[in-house]
Design an enzyme around this catalytic site. Structure first.
Site, PDB file in Angstrom:
ATOM      1  N   GLY A  74     -37.009  26.336 -76.530  1.00 35.00           N
ATOM      2  CA  GLY A  74     -38.183  25.608 -77.000  1.00 35.00           C
ATOM      3  C   GLY A  74     -38.634  25.991 -78.396  1.00 35.00           C
ATOM      4  O   GLY A  74     -39.754  25.674 -78.802  1.00 35.00           O
ATOM      5  N   GLY A  82     -30.288  20.915 -69.852  1.00 36.76           N
ATOM      6  CA  GLY A  82     -31.744  20.819 -69.906  1.00 36.76           C
ATOM      7  C   GLY A  82     -32.269  20.740 -71.334  1.00 36.76           C
ATOM      8  O   GLY A  82     -33.390  21.132 -71.583  1.00 36.76           O
ATOM      9  N   ASP A 133     -27.156  30.584 -81.291  1.00 36.06           N
ATOM     10  CA  ASP A 133     -26.232  29.461 -81.478  1.00 36.06           C
ATOM     11  C   ASP A 133     -26.984  28.406 -82.266  1.00 36.06           C
ATOM     12  O   ASP A 133     -28.223  28.358 -82.209  1.00 36.06           O
ATOM     13  CB  ASP A 133     -25.800  28.836 -80.143  1.00 36.06           C
ATOM     14  N   ASP A 168     -24.581  25.614 -72.165  1.00 38.54           N
ATOM     15  CA  ASP A 168     -25.974  25.221 -71.995  1.00 38.54           C
ATOM     16  C   ASP A 168     -26.027  24.279 -70.795  1.00 38.54           C
ATOM     17  O   ASP A 168     -25.037  23.619 -70.458  1.00 38.54           O
ATOM     18  CB  ASP A 168     -26.527  24.572 -73.275  1.00 38.54           C
TER      19      ASP A 168
HETATM   20  N1  GUN Z   1     -31.048  24.698 -76.941  1.00 42.30           N
HETATM   21  C1  GUN Z   1     -32.010  24.875 -77.884  1.00 42.30           C
HETATM   22  N2  GUN Z   1     -33.218  25.018 -77.307  1.00 42.30           N
HETATM   23  C2  GUN Z   1     -33.032  24.926 -75.980  1.00 42.30           C
HETATM   24  C3  GUN Z   1     -33.907  24.993 -74.847  1.00 42.30           C
HETATM   25  O1  GUN Z   1     -35.133  25.160 -74.963  1.00 42.30           O
HETATM   26  N3  GUN Z   1     -33.338  24.846 -73.618  1.00 42.30           N
HETATM   27  C4  GUN Z   1     -31.988  24.666 -73.452  1.00 42.30           C
HETATM   28  N4  GUN Z   1     -31.497  24.529 -72.219  1.00 42.30           N
HETATM   29  N5  GUN Z   1     -31.155  24.590 -74.498  1.00 42.30           N
HETATM   30  C5  GUN Z   1     -31.670  24.729 -75.740  1.00 42.30           C
END
Ligand code: GUN
Length: 376
Positions: A221, A95, A271, A92
């Site tokens: 989101g 962000g 995840d 990830d």
């Molecule tokens: N992990 C869970 N939700 C999000 C998201 O909206 N953006 C990112 N970058 N990681 C996440």
């Protein structure tokens, strides 16, 4: 990266596919155990591979950048070599963790300034830097730098936010496409759809994300406090727009029921910290529903934690013993509970895949949702 589809469920939008990365194949639908800081907490890489056959794990840019840091990761030859894991890794972008973990932060057009949750030091993540860091970590699949809006979020804020996330995505793509992998294998970049719980914003965002024509796409989101029905409504709208022939990754989701319902809507990858984090507090996901192993009810129950299982620790550990370990805060308790929960999540998605292939997914899913909704 390559994605091929093997089967489609006749009564839902569920599909079974294969993602091929430089570090091997992932059979979808798949759940990715969260390995935030170069470890899936309480589980060794050997167990991930041999006991529960995890096909891909997730790492976090935010944590790995702060500790051990880019110097060490680069000298090690990337995260795979550093941790001794030769299967696919997804990172990830930071962000999300920046918003949820760091102390002070300012979101500007340039990027996000934040103070480390470890030592308070000040840092700036820009879309370009998030790409550079993920090049250095060396994950197979890297994520765009986005803004994950909270829930609830007013319409005006969410509308402005997707515009910035889209501008950031263009910067991510430019940087990614103009830099090379550092360790001799290909990486791929997934963009992220945002738009809070507003259908028109989700449509707008999904159309923009699809137009960027990357090899796979993600939805962010969600699972931030909204009712499950709103999550499913957003997934449905977005899956209808994201290209059919590319993998779709729903970030940070969810409960076993959330996973099954979203598979039915066309999601391929998931995840969530739930199976690992909740294991450490004694919450076990079982084929008969959720139980809390700390409950007095299990004090003298010497039956296995999951009798009908092919995981060794499920058969040789009694509920009473695991209850004792978790109560006593013994490390072994966290190890057994985590391995059990991850095995359950991976069993669930593997079953889903088999049922999609045999054309029985929809009925099976509805039955499972009923069973899993039961609290023991
Ligand atoms: N992990 C869970 N939700 C999000 C998201 O909206 N953006 C990112 N970058 N990681 C996440």
């Amino acid at each position: 990266m390559k994605f091929t589809l093997q089967a489609k469920d006749p009564l839902s939008k569920a599909r079974a596919g294969t993602v091929t990365t430089a570090h091997g194949e992932i059979q979808t639908p798949i759940f990715m155990p969260v390995g935030t800081a170069g470890t899936v907490k309480a589980v060794h890489q050997r167990e991930l591979e041999q006991d529960i056959n995890a096909q891909i794990i997730l790492g976090n840019t935010y944590h790995l950048y702060l500790r051990p840091g880019l110097d060490t990761l680069e000298k090690a030859g990337g995260l795979h070599k550093f941790i001794g894991w030769d299967r696919p890794i997804l990172t990830d972008s930071g962000g999300y963790q920046v918003y949820s973990l760091s102390k002070v932060r300012k979101i500007k057009e340039e990027g996000v300034t934040f103070n480390s949750h470890i030592d308070g030091s000040k840092h700036l993540f820009t879309p370009e830097y998030a790409m550079d860091i993920q090049r250095t970590i060396g994950a197979d699949i890297i994520m765009a730098f986005d803004e994950c809006t909270p829930y609830p979020c007013d319409y005006k804020y969410a509308a402005e936010s997707i515009k910035m996330t889209h501008r950031w995505l263009k910067r991510c793509c430019t940087r990614f496409d103009n830099t090379q992998p550092k360790y001799g294998f290909d990486q791929t970049l997934f963009p992220i759809v945002q738009g809070s719980v507003y259908k028109d914003l989700r449509v707008k965002s999904a159309e923009f994300i699809a137009s960027m024509d990357r090899e796979g796409n993600a939805i962010g989101g969600l699972s931030v406090g909204e009712p499950a029905e709103e999550m499913y409504a957003m997934t449905e709208v977005v899956c209808d727009i994201l290209p059919y022939e590319k993998p779709r990754y729903l970030m940070g989701v969810g409960t076993p029921i959330n996973i099954l319902e979203n598979i039915a809507l066309g999601i391929d990858m998931f995840d969530c910290v739930m199976p690992t984090r909740n294991a450490r507090n004694g919450m076990l996901f079982t084929k008969n529903g959720i139980i809390n192993i700390r409950n007095k009810k299990w004090e003298n129950d010497f039956s296995p934690i999951e009798p009908d299982s092919d995981l060794h620790v499920d058969l040789v550990t009694s509920k009473a013993y695991l209850r004792h370990l978790v109560h006593s805060k013994e490390m072994l308790g966290a190890q057994i509970a985590t391995l059990h929960n991850l095995h359950f999540y991976l069993w669930l998605v593997k079953q889903a895949r088999e049922k999609i292939i045999s054309g029985e997914f929809y009925e099976w899913k509805n039955q499972m949702v009923k069973v899993l909704g039961n609290k023991l």
